[in-house]
Design a protein around this motif. Structure first.
Motif, short mmCIF file in Angstrom:
data_model
loop_
_atom_site.label_atom_id
_atom_site.label_comp_id
_atom_site.label_asym_id
_atom_site.label_seq_id
_atom_site.Cartn_x
_atom_site.Cartn_y
_atom_site.Cartn_z
N ALA A 1 0.83 -1.21 0.00
CA ALA A 1 0.00 0.00 0.00
C ALA A 1 0.86 1.26 0.00
O ALA A 1 0.54 2.24 -0.67
CB ALA A 1 -0.93 0.00 1.21
N ALA A 2 1.98 1.20 0.74
CA ALA A 2 2.88 2.36 0.79
C ALA A 2 3.54 2.59 -0.56
O ALA A 2 3.80 3.73 -0.96
CB ALA A 2 3.93 2.15 1.87
N ALA A 3 3.81 1.51 -1.30
CA ALA A 3 4.51 1.63 -2.57
C ALA A 3 3.58 2.00 -3.72
O ALA A 3 3.95 2.76 -4.61
CB ALA A 3 5.23 0.32 -2.89
N VAL A 4 2.35 1.46 -3.71
CA VAL A 4 1.47 1.62 -4.87
C VAL A 4 0.99 3.06 -5.04
O VAL A 4 0.71 3.50 -6.16
CB VAL A 4 0.26 0.67 -4.77
CG1 VAL A 4 -0.74 1.16 -3.75
CG2 VAL A 4 -0.41 0.49 -6.13
N VAL A 5 0.90 3.82 -3.95
CA VAL A 5 0.40 5.19 -4.06
C VAL A 5 1.48 6.18 -4.50
O VAL A 5 1.17 7.33 -4.82
CB VAL A 5 -0.20 5.67 -2.71
CG1 VAL A 5 -1.39 4.81 -2.33
CG2 VAL A 5 0.85 5.66 -1.60
N ILE A 6 2.74 5.74 -4.53
CA ILE A 6 3.82 6.61 -5.00
C ILE A 6 3.75 6.70 -6.52
O ILE A 6 3.80 5.68 -7.20
CB ILE A 6 5.20 6.07 -4.57
CG1 ILE A 6 5.29 6.00 -3.04
CG2 ILE A 6 6.32 6.95 -5.11
CD1 ILE A 6 6.56 5.36 -2.53
N PRO A 7 3.60 7.91 -7.09
CA PRO A 7 3.47 8.04 -8.54
C PRO A 7 4.67 7.46 -9.29
O PRO A 7 5.81 7.63 -8.89
CB PRO A 7 3.38 9.56 -8.74
CG PRO A 7 2.87 10.09 -7.45
CD PRO A 7 3.49 9.21 -6.39
N GLY A 8 4.38 6.76 -10.35
CA GLY A 8 5.39 6.16 -11.21
C GLY A 8 4.82 5.97 -12.60
O GLY A 8 3.77 6.54 -12.93
N PRO A 9 5.47 5.17 -13.45
CA PRO A 9 4.97 4.95 -14.81
C PRO A 9 3.53 4.44 -14.86
O PRO A 9 2.76 4.86 -15.74
CB PRO A 9 5.95 3.90 -15.36
CG PRO A 9 7.20 4.14 -14.61
CD PRO A 9 6.77 4.52 -13.23
N ASN A 10 3.16 3.54 -13.95
CA ASN A 10 1.78 3.04 -13.95
C ASN A 10 0.78 4.17 -13.71
O ASN A 10 -0.25 4.27 -14.38
CB ASN A 10 1.60 1.96 -12.87
CG ASN A 10 2.37 0.70 -13.18
OD1 ASN A 10 2.75 0.45 -14.31
ND2 ASN A 10 2.61 -0.10 -12.15
N PHE A 11 1.08 5.01 -12.75
CA PHE A 11 0.18 6.12 -12.42
C PHE A 11 0.06 7.08 -13.59
O PHE A 11 -1.05 7.54 -13.92
CB PHE A 11 0.71 6.86 -11.19
CG PHE A 11 -0.18 7.98 -10.73
CD1 PHE A 11 -1.26 7.73 -9.90
CD2 PHE A 11 0.07 9.29 -11.13
CE1 PHE A 11 -2.09 8.77 -9.48
CE2 PHE A 11 -0.75 10.32 -10.71
CZ PHE A 11 -1.83 10.07 -9.89
N VAL A 12 1.18 7.38 -14.23
CA VAL A 12 1.15 8.29 -15.38
C VAL A 12 0.32 7.69 -16.51
O VAL A 12 -0.48 8.38 -17.15
CB VAL A 12 2.59 8.60 -15.87
CG1 VAL A 12 2.55 9.45 -17.14
CG2 VAL A 12 3.38 9.32 -14.79
N ALA A 13 0.50 6.38 -16.77
CA ALA A 13 -0.24 5.72 -17.85
C ALA A 13 -1.74 5.72 -17.57
O ALA A 13 -2.54 6.00 -18.46
CB ALA A 13 0.27 4.29 -18.03
N VAL A 14 -2.13 5.42 -16.33
CA VAL A 14 -3.54 5.41 -15.97
C VAL A 14 -4.12 6.81 -16.08
O VAL A 14 -5.23 7.01 -16.59
CB VAL A 14 -3.74 4.85 -14.54
CG1 VAL A 14 -5.20 5.03 -14.10
CG2 VAL A 14 -3.36 3.38 -14.49
N THR A 15 -3.38 7.79 -15.59
CA THR A 15 -3.85 9.17 -15.65
C THR A 15 -4.10 9.62 -17.08
O THR A 15 -5.15 10.18 -17.40
CB THR A 15 -2.81 10.11 -15.00
OG1 THR A 15 -2.66 9.77 -13.62
CG2 THR A 15 -3.23 11.56 -15.11
N HIS A 16 -3.15 9.35 -17.95
CA HIS A 16 -3.30 9.78 -19.34
C HIS A 16 -4.44 9.05 -20.03
O HIS A 16 -5.23 9.65 -20.77
CB HIS A 16 -1.99 9.56 -20.11
CG HIS A 16 -2.03 10.12 -21.49
ND1 HIS A 16 -2.41 9.37 -22.59
CD2 HIS A 16 -1.79 11.37 -21.96
CE1 HIS A 16 -2.38 10.12 -23.67
NE2 HIS A 16 -2.01 11.33 -23.32
#
Length: 205
Positions: free
Chosen positions: A15-30
């Motif tokens: 849970a602590a790691a998944v909320v840190i923005p990374g490539p997955n977060f950027v891809a989902v956001t876009h």
């Protein structure tokens, strides 16, 4: 019997790691702001699928494999960095494309493509690989029962689905999507630049 203490450790670490923005977060956001909601959720499904794959590998000892064959870890890292840079460049190049009134042509079969994009983004995500090979694998007990094993996978799957699913649902709202179309060039350039920066950073580590 399920080892609930091990499940609690896995949940807190993941849970602590998944909320840190990374490539997955950027891809989902876009995908959420630029595409259809169903495509954003399909991309999330691809990301979750790979998370379950990496979690399985970590529980079975992927960290040990990378320790024995360090060249394999380097190869995976560089391949992932190359994909992130390529994907970022695609966003930058397409940033000046004129947005249409609709998000996508209705005839475009994008659901499968979005799912595969989620898989590709996460399988090449250096952040995920490093996390599962080092942090996650060290948090998992050496030997776990089958019920504990499946409970760990369920914990990872549910956590990833809830987080990325929430991001996809919120950012795919009509108001946000309309705002995206007005600022498409800047958003695409920002997302593309972040992907390129993450890829270069990973390649130079």
């Amino acid at each position: 019997m399920v080892d609930w203490s091990a499940i609690a450790i896995v949940f807190s670490v993941y849970a602590a790691a998944v909320v840190i923005p990374g490539p997955n977060f950027v891809a989902v956001t876009h995908k959420a702001v630029a595409g259809r909601r169903s495509d954003a959720l399909a991309l999330v499904a691809g990301i979750v699928t790979v998370n379950l794959f990496w979690a399985t590998c970590a529980i079975l000892g992927i960290g040990m494999v990378f320790a024995i064959f360090p060249w394999l870890a380097v190869g995976v890292r560089l391949a992932g960095a190359a994909y992130l840079i390529w994907f970022g460049l695609r966003l930058v190049v397409s940033a000046r494309a004129t947005p249409s009134g609709a998000r996508h042509p209705t005839k475009a079969p994008l659901f499968r493509a979005a799912f595969l994009q989620g898989i590709a983004t996460n399988i090449a995500n250096p952040k995920s690989i490093a996390f599962y090979a080092a942090v996650f694998s060290s948090a998992v007990p050496t030997h776990v029962s089958m019920p504990t094993f499946f409970a760990m996978l369920a914990t990872v799957g549910a956590s990833a689905t809830c987080w990325y699913g929430a991001v996809a649902l919120v950012l795919s709202h009509t108001v946000i999507a309309t705002a995206y179309r007005r600022a498409k060039a800047w958003i695409d350039l920002t997302c593309g630049g972040l992907m390129i920066a993450l890829g270069i950073r990973q390649a130079l580590r």
